[in-house]
Scaffold this motif. Sequence first.
Motif, PDB file in Angstrom:
ATOM      1  N   PHE A   1      10.476  -0.111  -5.879  1.00  0.00           N
ATOM      2  CA  PHE A   1       9.238   0.467  -5.377  1.00  0.00           C
ATOM      3  C   PHE A   1       9.394   1.980  -5.287  1.00  0.00           C
ATOM      4  CE2 PHE A   1       8.266  -3.828  -3.741  1.00  0.00           C
ATOM      5  CZ  PHE A   1       6.929  -3.908  -4.112  1.00  0.00           C
ATOM      6  N   VAL A   2       8.373   2.684  -5.728  1.00  0.00           N
ATOM      7  CA  VAL A   2       8.349   4.141  -5.635  1.00  0.00           C
ATOM      8  C   VAL A   2       7.145   4.511  -4.776  1.00  0.00           C
ATOM      9  CG1 VAL A   2       8.154   6.308  -6.896  1.00  0.00           C
ATOM     10  CG2 VAL A   2       9.405   4.394  -7.907  1.00  0.00           C
ATOM     11  N   HIS A   3       7.389   5.203  -3.670  1.00  0.00           N
ATOM     12  CA  HIS A   3       6.294   5.611  -2.796  1.00  0.00           C
ATOM     13  C   HIS A   3       5.452   6.688  -3.477  1.00  0.00           C
ATOM     14  CE1 HIS A   3       7.420   3.367   0.864  1.00  0.00           C
ATOM     15  NE2 HIS A   3       8.646   3.462   0.353  1.00  0.00           N
ATOM     16  N   ASN A   4       4.169   6.659  -3.213  1.00  0.00           N
ATOM     17  CA  ASN A   4       3.240   7.572  -3.889  1.00  0.00           C
ATOM     18  C   ASN A   4       3.637   9.033  -3.732  1.00  0.00           C
ATOM     19  OD1 ASN A   4       1.859   5.294  -4.582  1.00  0.00           O
ATOM     20  ND2 ASN A   4       0.068   5.673  -3.293  1.00  0.00           N
TER      21      ASN A   4
ATOM     22  N   LYS B   1       0.837  -1.198   0.000  1.00  0.00           N
ATOM     23  CA  LYS B   1       0.000   0.000   0.000  1.00  0.00           C
ATOM     24  C   LYS B   1       0.876   1.255   0.000  1.00  0.00           C
ATOM     25  CE  LYS B   1      -4.033  -2.005   2.334  1.00  0.00           C
ATOM     26  NZ  LYS B   1      -4.925  -1.946   1.172  1.00  0.00           N
ATOM     27  N   GLY B   2       0.407   2.269  -0.720  1.00  0.00           N
ATOM     28  CA  GLY B   2       1.120   3.536  -0.735  1.00  0.00           C
ATOM     29  C   GLY B   2       2.370   3.565  -1.594  1.00  0.00           C
ATOM     30  N   LYS B   3       2.539   2.573  -2.454  1.00  0.00           N
ATOM     31  CA  LYS B   3       3.698   2.547  -3.338  1.00  0.00           C
ATOM     32  C   LYS B   3       3.382   1.747  -4.593  1.00  0.00           C
ATOM     33  CE  LYS B   3       5.780  -1.128  -0.499  1.00  0.00           C
ATOM     34  NZ  LYS B   3       6.957  -1.515   0.316  1.00  0.00           N
ATOM     35  N   ILE B   4       4.208   1.954  -5.611  1.00  0.00           N
ATOM     36  CA  ILE B   4       4.024   1.298  -6.907  1.00  0.00           C
ATOM     37  C   ILE B   4       5.331   0.622  -7.299  1.00  0.00           C
ATOM     38  CG2 ILE B   4       3.533   1.660  -9.366  1.00  0.00           C
ATOM     39  CD1 ILE B   4       1.887   4.115  -8.540  1.00  0.00           C
ATOM     40  N   LEU B   5       5.246  -0.612  -7.744  1.00  0.00           N
ATOM     41  CA  LEU B   5       6.431  -1.325  -8.213  1.00  0.00           C
ATOM     42  C   LEU B   5       6.690  -0.961  -9.671  1.00  0.00           C
ATOM     43  CD1 LEU B   5       8.673  -3.413  -7.736  1.00  0.00           C
ATOM     44  CD2 LEU B   5       7.060  -5.195  -8.468  1.00  0.00           C
ATOM     45  N   MET B   6       7.759  -0.233  -9.917  1.00  0.00           N
ATOM     46  CA  MET B   6       8.143   0.140 -11.278  1.00  0.00           C
ATOM     47  C   MET B   6       9.074  -0.927 -11.849  1.00  0.00           C
ATOM     48  SD  MET B   6       6.683   3.040 -11.971  1.00  0.00           S
ATOM     49  CE  MET B   6       5.906   4.435 -11.153  1.00  0.00           C
ATOM     50  N   VAL B   7       8.778  -1.370 -13.062  1.00  0.00           N
ATOM     51  CA  VAL B   7       9.602  -2.391 -13.725  1.00  0.00           C
ATOM     52  C   VAL B   7       9.980  -1.879 -15.110  1.00  0.00           C
ATOM     53  CG1 VAL B   7       9.754  -4.790 -14.488  1.00  0.00           C
ATOM     54  CG2 VAL B   7       8.341  -4.210 -12.496  1.00  0.00           C
ATOM     55  N   ASN B   8      11.263  -1.745 -15.355  1.00  0.00           N
ATOM     56  CA  ASN B   8      11.737  -1.307 -16.677  1.00  0.00           C
ATOM     57  C   ASN B   8      12.259  -2.516 -17.439  1.00  0.00           C
ATOM     58  OD1 ASN B   8      12.765  -0.103 -18.916  1.00  0.00           O
ATOM     59  ND2 ASN B   8      13.963   1.436 -17.866  1.00  0.00           N
TER      60      ASN B   8
END
Length: 613
Positions: A377-380, A332-339
Motif C-alpha cells: 500500500f502506498v499512501h496518497n 481510503k487514502g492509499k493505493i494498493l500497488m501490485v507489480n
Amino acid sequence: MDKTKYAWETGEVLKGIGVVEQNILNIGTVLAVARENVSMFPKIVQSQNVVREVLTLIQSLDIERKFKHFMSEEFEMLFSSIPTNALVKILMNTEQFLKEFLVSELFEEVIKHLGMGSRDLLTTPNSISEIANHYLIEGTLSKTTFHDGTAGYGSTAIMFAKKAENVHLALQERNILAATVLSLRLFLQETKADVAVDDIIQNPVYVVGGKLEQFDRVFMAPPFGLRLTEEQQMDMKHDPFNRFIYGIPPRSQGDLTFLSCGLSATKVDGKAAFLLPAGVLFRGGPEKEIRQRLIDFDVIESVVALPSLLQPYTGMKTVLLLCNKNKPSNRKGKILMVNAESFSINNKREITIPKEKIVQINDIISSGKEVEEVSRFVHNEEIQLGQLTPEKYIYKAETQVSEFGTISIDMDELNRVPTKALSELVDFYRGYNASTKDEDENGEYAVLKISDIQDGEVHLDKLTRYSIMNNAKIDNNRIQQGDVLLSVRGINRKVALFTSDREDVLMSQNFAGMRCGQSLHSRFLQLYLESPIAQFYFDKHTSGTTVMTLSMKDLKDLPVPVLPLEDQLKIVDAFEAEQRKITEELALLTKRQKELKLEVYAAMGIDKALIIQ
C-alpha cells in the motif's frame, strides 16, 4: 476430434481471401445459422444456390436487425465472389464438428486461432479478464448492471456475465464489424445484452433523461495510443455530461479519455477497471494533472503492472487501473500497488499468466495483502508528481553492475547510513539543446555528447563544434574544471569528472552538470555516482516510453553519504594511489604478455618472418 482442428481447417478454406476479422465474422455467421439449422446443411449444400439458402436462414436468426443486415452483406460479398465449393466445405465441416462440440466452443476457438495470426486484432487476454472480473464481481448485488464502452469482441463482458448472477450488460463499440462479432458471440453463448454501435467519446449511447446512465460495474480495454483532435479537446471542455472533471488529456496521448468516460458512467458506490498502456502512469503534462486529481478524489483502489507481450505483436507494457468510488474505510487514502510484471510464462503459442499467479494476484487485491517485492500500500501523500508506476514503489533490492554482476542491497543497512540530498551539496545546471544545423567545424563552441565519455573519462579530441548565434545564456551550459557530469537520458548512466581547463566546452541536453559546494569533493562524488548504491537508485527512478530518462527532481533527491571533507580526501587519495599502482602493474603485465608471445613465436621458428610496425 479436436476443436482446434475445426478452426484451422475452416480458416484454411478462407486463407488469403478476406481479412482475418471478416473471416471470423463469416465463420461466426455459419455457426449462428448452424445453431438452429445444422440438420439442414446436407440439403443446403446440394441446392442450386447455396449462398441464397444461407442468407435466408440468417434473416430468421434472433439477432438485432442491424447486425443481421451487416452479416448478410459481408456473407454475400465474400461467398458470391469465390467458388461455391469453399462454402460447401465450411458447411459440411461445421456439421461434422457440431456432433461433438457446441457452436459457442467452436466460435471461441476460431477467434483464438485466427486472431493469433493477426497484428490488428487485439482481444483482451483471458488472464486479464479474470483479474478484472474477480475485482468487479466482489460486492455485487443480486442484480448488477455492467457497462463496457469499448467492448470490442466482448471477452471481459461475457466472462462477467457467466460469473455474476442476474446481470444486465450494456455494451458499446464504435466498429460495426467488431460489434457484429460481439453480437454473434452473445447469441451463440445464449447471453443477453444490449449492444450499441457508436463512439463512446463522441456519443455515449446509454443516456436516461439527458444524463448518463449509471452502472454498478464498468470495464474498458480501449485501443492504445488514441490521438485527439483540437475539436475533440474543445468538445471535452464543454461536455454536456461533465465527463472530464479529472482533466483534458493531451492531443498526442488520449488514453485517459476512456477512463474519464468510464468513471463518469460508474455509480457513486460502483467499481471500474481499465486496461491501459503503462505510460498513463508516469507521463507528465496534462496526464500528470489527471492522475493527481484521481488521487485527490481517492478513486484508485489498486494499480496492477502486467507482464509484457500478453497481447501478441505488441511489446507495450500494460496496466490495470482498478477504481472504486466508495472505497472501504481501511483502504481510503492509499493505493494498493501490485507489480506482476514477472508473472508470465511462455507456452510456445502465447505468453500468459499461469492460473496460480492469477489466483495470487486476485488474493492480494481482495485481501489487501502486502507481499515482499510484489505488492504494498502506498499512501496518497507518499505519491509525488502523480507517479503511479508500481515498480517505483515495489522492486527487488538488487542491481546489475558490469564489474560485479548482480548485487543485492541490504536496505536496512543502507537506511542506517547518514545522508544528505544531493541538492544540498551541489549546484545543478542543464545541457545545451544542440541542433545539427548549427554544426560548424570552425565554430566557437564544442558540445560534449554521451559518446564522448568512455570508462569515466572525457575524450575531448573529437568533440563536435557549433556556431551558436543566440548565446546570451550560453554560460549556463558551459562546463568548468572540476564539474561532475551525469548522463540522464538513455538506459545507462555515464559519470565523468571534467578535469580540463578548456572554457569552450558545453554540455548537451542529455546530461546534468553538478558543481560541488565546499562540503563535497568532486572526485568523491564521481566515485559515489559510479557505485552500485547510486546505480540502484538510478535504476529505480528512470522511466520513459520512447527514451528512458532520469528526472532532475529524482537526481536532486539522491541520498549522498555525509562524511567530513578531510575523510573524503583520504578516500579519494587512497583510491587514486592504489589505482595508479594497479595501472602501472597492468602495463607491465601487458608488456610481459607481448614478450612471452614473441618468445613462443621464436621457439616456433617464425619470429624472423614477422615485421612488427
